[in-house]
Design a protein around this motif. Structure first.
Motif, PDB file in Angstrom:
ATOM      1  N   SER A  43       9.655 -19.928  -2.424  1.00  0.00           N
ATOM      2  CA  SER A  43      10.898 -20.687  -2.546  1.00  0.00           C
ATOM      3  C   SER A  43      11.880 -20.067  -3.534  1.00  0.00           C
ATOM      4  O   SER A  43      13.097 -20.161  -3.362  1.00  0.00           O
ATOM      5  CB  SER A  43      10.598 -22.128  -2.958  1.00  0.00           C
ATOM      6  N   LYS A  44      11.371 -19.404  -4.573  1.00  0.00           N
ATOM      7  CA  LYS A  44      12.264 -18.845  -5.591  1.00  0.00           C
ATOM      8  C   LYS A  44      13.100 -17.691  -5.058  1.00  0.00           C
ATOM      9  O   LYS A  44      14.092 -17.303  -5.685  1.00  0.00           O
ATOM     10  CB  LYS A  44      11.455 -18.392  -6.805  1.00  0.00           C
ATOM     11  N   ASN A  45      12.712 -17.168  -3.917  1.00  0.00           N
ATOM     12  CA  ASN A  45      13.460 -16.066  -3.322  1.00  0.00           C
ATOM     13  C   ASN A  45      14.641 -16.551  -2.486  1.00  0.00           C
ATOM     14  O   ASN A  45      15.427 -15.739  -2.002  1.00  0.00           O
ATOM     15  CB  ASN A  45      12.534 -15.222  -2.437  1.00  0.00           C
ATOM     16  N   LYS A  46      14.748 -17.858  -2.302  1.00  0.00           N
ATOM     17  CA  LYS A  46      15.808 -18.423  -1.471  1.00  0.00           C
ATOM     18  C   LYS A  46      17.010 -18.817  -2.330  1.00  0.00           C
ATOM     19  O   LYS A  46      16.864 -19.269  -3.467  1.00  0.00           O
ATOM     20  CB  LYS A  46      15.296 -19.667  -0.729  1.00  0.00           C
ATOM     21  N   ALA A  47      18.199 -18.669  -1.739  1.00  0.00           N
ATOM     22  CA  ALA A  47      19.426 -19.025  -2.468  1.00  0.00           C
ATOM     23  C   ALA A  47      19.458 -20.504  -2.815  1.00  0.00           C
ATOM     24  O   ALA A  47      19.996 -20.907  -3.853  1.00  0.00           O
ATOM     25  CB  ALA A  47      20.647 -18.653  -1.627  1.00  0.00           C
ATOM     26  N   GLY A  48      18.866 -21.322  -1.955  1.00  0.00           N
ATOM     27  CA  GLY A  48      18.897 -22.764  -2.186  1.00  0.00           C
ATOM     28  C   GLY A  48      17.991 -23.245  -3.299  1.00  0.00           C
ATOM     29  O   GLY A  48      18.025 -24.424  -3.656  1.00  0.00           O
ATOM     30  N   TYR A  49      17.190 -22.339  -3.852  1.00  0.00           N
ATOM     31  CA  TYR A  49      16.265 -22.750  -4.908  1.00  0.00           C
ATOM     32  C   TYR A  49      17.009 -23.274  -6.130  1.00  0.00           C
ATOM     33  O   TYR A  49      16.545 -24.181  -6.822  1.00  0.00           O
ATOM     34  CB  TYR A  49      15.362 -21.583  -5.303  1.00  0.00           C
ATOM     35  N   SER A  50      18.179 -22.707  -6.404  1.00  0.00           N
ATOM     36  CA  SER A  50      18.935 -23.134  -7.589  1.00  0.00           C
ATOM     37  C   SER A  50      19.343 -24.602  -7.484  1.00  0.00           C
ATOM     38  O   SER A  50      19.429 -25.304  -8.499  1.00  0.00           O
ATOM     39  CB  SER A  50      20.180 -22.262  -7.764  1.00  0.00           C
ATOM     40  N   LYS A  51      19.584 -25.071  -6.258  1.00  0.00           N
ATOM     41  CA  LYS A  51      19.938 -26.483  -6.077  1.00  0.00           C
ATOM     42  C   LYS A  51      18.753 -27.380  -6.434  1.00  0.00           C
ATOM     43  O   LYS A  51      18.918 -28.419  -7.086  1.00  0.00           O
ATOM     44  CB  LYS A  51      20.362 -26.746  -4.630  1.00  0.00           C
TER      45      LYS A  51
END
Length: 441
Positions: A43-51
């Protein structure tokens, strides 16, 4: 079963999945991280993880340990789980302590917040894509508390402080935002809140409204939008049982009526019509009579436009002859069936007998208990069945009235002999002005 994310306060700020049988936990909006990403540890590799990270940190600041994000807390590859989640989602939002709306297309740097600068972000806020998505409607209406955040994570306001902006942007009444039961709003009105919203999967146009109408139904992602919406309306119709006020609302339309762009004058007649039709729901009838081309139809159009919010449904019927009138009833039936597919239960055969069946079905619907706020306009009743009228084509208008003594009726005619209800003679505007002049002098 509901699956939630657990925020590790003591560790490195990472998340883990936890399952619950029921939920009273905060809910947040969409992201790109999926359930599989979390399980696989990618999941940390996805852009949406920051949300998701922002949501967890905000929950921690609010003293909350668990939070929910739909895209990664639901295993969408599991049809049973997905169906349960979508049918339960409105309740989950409703029971949430907090709902966070992260708006990646709204910028409000911390310096703006500190300096009290608001004009730029408020304009962007109203244009946010969040207001165009189908699933976000329940995110807005169900929770008692909704907090909005900019892409920088700055607090923009909540559902209360931003109420004016939200109302103007969505067209949703203040009372709905403040938590009034959605059942107090008509089916037509609630449908209008979602009309301009879009969903990625076409069937979700219907599925995203299940909680708005407090109904449940199976999800069939191959059926298409139209079939899904039809099933939704059937579920709404079954749940309401045809006895509540909102169950009789039909979208207002004058598409089949010629109209003038600017209607002037006739204020006295408009007020007289309104006074004559105002009452407790029992049958009120107004007859507008006068020479052909004098403005009876346009006066009726002006009245319906002015008073449309006073009626649950307005129907326009052409009564030039009996055939035209029956065709008008067929149009009425289609309008009603679009809102309530099971209301009329017609065979659909295209025969004269079926038109009679349509007329009877529509009259029965108009006679149902509590369906008293409709208005019918019988236009061009110029060949009325009267004792001195031997024309076999003359129309007996009374047999087309609903049996129950409720609702409102306007009749336009050239004949001064139509004695039904309150009669108003429509004169030429010049004659009216002359009468006013004579009275003043």
């Amino acid at each position: 079963m509901m699956r939630l994310l657990w925020f590790n306060n003591d560790g490195d700020g990472d998340f883990s999945l936890t399952e619950f049988s029921e939920s009273e936990i905060p809910i947040w909006g969409e992201g790109e991280v999926t359930f599989k990403d979390l399980v696989d540890g990618t999941s940390k590799n996805k852009a949406g993880y920051s949300k998701i990270q922002f949501c967890g940190e905000q929950a921690k600041r609010n003293g909350l340990q668990y939070f929910w994000v739909d895209t990664c807390c639901i295993d969408k590859s599991n049809a049973v789980e997905l169906q349960e989640a979508i049918n339960s989602m409105f309740r989950w939002y409703r029971d949430a302590t907090k709902c966070y709306v992260y708006m990646p297309d709204v910028s409000r740097p911390h310096s703006d917040s500190a300096n009290g600068v608001s004009e730029s972000w408020e304009s962007t806020f109203r244009k946010s894509e969040w207001f165009t998505r189908g699933w976000t409607l329940q995110e807005l209406l169900a929770p008692a508390s909704v907090d909005f955040f900019s892409k920088e994570g700055e607090f923009l306001g909540n559902k209360t402080s931003l109420e004016r902006h939200v109302c103007e942007r969505t067209g949703i009444p203040v009372n709905a935002l403040r938590g009034s039961p959605l059942s107090e709003f008509s089916i037509t009105e609630r449908m209008s809140w979602a009309a301009s919203r879009e969903t990625y999967r076409q069937e979700d146009k219907a599925y995203s409204l299940l909680g708005i109408f407090d109904v449940h139904m199976p999800l069939i992602y191959s059926e298409g939008k139209d079939k899904a919406l039809q099933r939704l309306r059937e579920e709404i119709d079954k749940a309401s049982k045809g006895i509540q006020r909102e169950d009789f609302s039909v979208v207002f339309s004058l598409s089949n009526v010629s109209d003038v762009e600017h209607f002037v004058g006739r204020e006295a007649e408009l007020q007289e019509i309104h006074k004559a039709l105002s009452g407790d729901g029992s049958r009120r009838t107004v007859v507008l009579y006068g020479l052909g081309g004098i403005g009876k139809t346009q006066l009726s159009v002006a009245y319906t436009k002015r008073q449309k919010d006073s009626y649950s449904a307005i129907f326009w019927l052409n009564i030039k002859d009996e055939s035209s009138l029956k065709q008008s009833f067929a149009i009425m039936a289609r309008q009603i069936s679009q809102e309530y597919p099971l209301a009329l239960r017609l065979s659909g055969r295209d025969t004269n007998e079926s038109l009679d069946e349509v007329v009877d079905a529509v009259k029965a619907w108009l006679s149902r208990p509590n369906n008293s706020r409709w208005l019918m306009i019988f236009d061009n009743y110029d060949n009325p069945k009267l004792p001195r009228n031997s024309d076999p084509a003359a129309v007996n208008i009374r047999k087309f009235f609903p049996e129950s003594y409720q609702g409102s009726i306007i009749i336009t005619t050239r004949s001064s002999q139509v004695r039904i209800g309150h009669s108003i003679q429509i004169r030429k505007l010049g004659d009216i002005l002359m009468l006013l002049y004579l009275r003043k002098n």
